[in-house]
Design an enzyme around this catalytic site. Sequence first.
Site, mmCIF file in Angstrom:
data_model
loop_
_atom_site.group_PDB
_atom_site.id
_atom_site.type_symbol
_atom_site.label_atom_id
_atom_site.label_comp_id
_atom_site.label_asym_id
_atom_site.label_seq_id
_atom_site.Cartn_x
_atom_site.Cartn_y
_atom_site.Cartn_z
ATOM 1 N N ILE A 1 35.639 -4.651 -12.808
ATOM 2 C CA ILE A 1 35.836 -6.005 -12.291
ATOM 3 C C ILE A 1 37.311 -6.069 -11.925
ATOM 4 C CG2 ILE A 1 35.824 -8.466 -12.803
ATOM 5 C CD1 ILE A 1 33.408 -7.941 -14.649
ATOM 6 N N PRO A 2 37.619 -6.040 -10.625
ATOM 7 C CA PRO A 2 38.987 -5.810 -10.135
ATOM 8 C C PRO A 2 39.924 -7.018 -10.284
ATOM 9 C CG PRO A 2 37.525 -6.211 -8.302
ATOM 10 C CD PRO A 2 36.666 -6.194 -9.532
ATOM 11 N N CYS A 3 40.324 -7.303 -11.511
ATOM 12 C CA CYS A 3 41.147 -8.480 -11.786
ATOM 13 C C CYS A 3 42.553 -8.372 -11.199
ATOM 14 C CB CYS A 3 41.199 -8.763 -13.283
ATOM 15 S SG CYS A 3 41.717 -7.383 -14.289
ATOM 16 N N HIS A 4 42.917 -7.195 -10.694
ATOM 17 C CA HIS A 4 44.228 -7.049 -10.049
ATOM 18 C C HIS A 4 44.289 -7.795 -8.718
ATOM 19 C CE1 HIS A 4 41.765 -3.725 -8.464
ATOM 20 N NE2 HIS A 4 42.492 -3.849 -7.353
#
Length: 179
Positions: A134-137
């Site tokens: 889950i690409p929270c960046h």
Amino acid sequence: MHAFGTAFGEVALVWSEESGSTKVRRVFLSSPGLSAGVAAAACRGCPVPGSDPVTTGLAGRICHTLEGGAAEFNLSIADLSVCSDFQRSVLLTESRIPRGEVWSYSRLAEESGHSGMYRAVGRVLSANPFPVIIPCHRTVKSDGSPGGYQGGTRMKLALLRMEGAVFTSSDRLMLTVSR
């Protein structure tokens, strides 16, 4: 636990098998001063080291992503039952941000149905149990500054650069405008 090396240091997957299905319970990124393997080993109830074909394949996709490649992640591998309903709604919305796009915490709050709760949304992302999957960046402060990231700010900025995000200065990002 399945630990492996990447361009950004060690990554560790904590996983379990439930009803013949592999579920990732947590992804640990190394951060300045703390390796992912050490963090995972300190995890309460952490399983013994090992891997299976699913975690080996996932490790390959994570490495590919951390080298700048585009990889698809099936969220069914992530054990989202470790999250509250609020966390799950934020993380599922975050997972839909396309590669190369950058949202603000405020926009993520709004898009996930929690308008005005940008600080709470930021806390959810800071504790995201599934970074990279889950690409929270892809979510930053509304002024374009990066905010925090489990792997450190340097890693967050590098991932965004590799994905083609637009920078307005060396460490400020252009936010993607709502459609």
